[in-house]
Design a protein around this motif. Sequence first.
Motif: not given
Length: 528
Positions: A88, A92-94, A116, A123
């Motif tokens: 990951l 992109r990690i939200q 993500t 994810e």
Amino acid sequence: MKKLHPTSVAVRSLSRSLNTGFVFFIIGVVVSPGGNGMDLLSIVGLVVLGIITGIVYEFAYYQRFRYELTADTFDVTSGVLSRRTRELPLGRIQNVDIRQNVVNRLLGIAAVHIETAGGGETEVNLRYVSEAEAHRLRQQLRQGARTEAEDEESLEGEEATAESPAAAVEEEELLFEIQPRELAILSVFTIDPGASVLGGIALSFASGFDPATLVPADRVGGLPGPATGIFALAWGLLLFLLAAWVISALLTFTRYYGFRLTRAGDELYYERGLLQRYSGTIPLEKVQALTISEAIPFRWFGYAALSVETAGYAPGQSDSRGTESAIPLADADRVVALARAIEPFGPIDLESPPRRARERYAVRYLLVVAASVAGAFAVARYTPLDRWYVAAVLVAVVPVAAHLKWTNRGFHTGERYFFTQTGFWRRTTKIVPYYRVQAVLHEATIFQRRRHLASVTADTASSASFFGRAATAHDIDADRGLELQAGIEGRLQRQLHARKQQRASGRWRQDESEKSDSCPSKKRENDN
């Protein structure tokens, strides 16, 4: 690479073994060679086999699960029968969500759910790691995500100066903590839709699935037959509502017990829950809009709630994705102060819809009353009930309802924010930064066109917009709506251009920090 907490084997095995044991129990009942279709020894043997299978599977899962946080990615390797490796990108990690039930808290472990960007599903699930490891991962993963985002926005050829994910985390500042009085009022006056089902189940068990046991015999002994049935129905309905209210209060209390909100850098962290403890993040760079809610009867006590609409999925949302509660209930002044800490908007001077909009609401409600009278008349023709015309007394409520609807609607266009307000029973005020607007819609139904009215909606990337909760100026003059649409689009382009220039010069982050630290009066001058 790191492994899960050893205790996770026991916790996961308990759930897994119960599931596999039940499946093997069903199989044993079906295929047992006993003369009557069931052989107790065979069934017990299969159940034990199922339990052992579940334990062995979870132990193998623990042995083969690995994760690692690198400078650019979060790598996870898992799988028992088939191996799966995921990388990951930190950018992109939200959201990183931490969850604990009562057993997890006693054992000192937690589940970490990683979302993500653009994903509606989790994810990566880490079930389970220690509490300290869970909080370390949350802070470093989100810090790494911010670093990646800053690197993407930097000029080409410019060296990144941001810290690595392993750097020291920022200290958290306590913004809000729910008080006992606020929690009590929230629990008493909040109606949970799921409580009605639970209330019905509770009453069924309390009555032994015999409704007659809930009816007090001393109250219905002297009543005629039809009156007895009506009394029993009313009594049952009263008990049902009482049970639903009690269960709703308990659910709300356990859900928001210990609610606290902190801020670290450009992110908000919240914690809540008594039995099931939730801890998650609200990234400020993902905020699309703010919503201040003042529902009756909370408004009578001077309380309000604050919700933050984010882009994509936020933790703990369940089926209301796209919005997360920043403050479930607090004094209205405290709510506005926190909202200004997130988005430094100025005073809101709402512009009301034209008076002909109020006439439109009155006509709409008159049609509803007419339909109610017609329905009462139809029921009276085929039932012993008479006096159907009593429903016509609702006509007296129409002017009041139309006026209240009209007075609670409005909009305001500031220099940097667009404001809308609507609703009487649950009045909501939305604050939308212009640079978050994705589209501006000017709509007019056939009934609005007859009165030269229209509605203007500022749509954002929040998924809440898909459920009709976008910022909308309802029933304004059609020509004023066209001016409003053009004004929002113009301010949107100017803000996007300004942000692009600030990012290119590397001053955006500094300006945002100075803006949030400025005094409220300075903020109001900048906004209006």
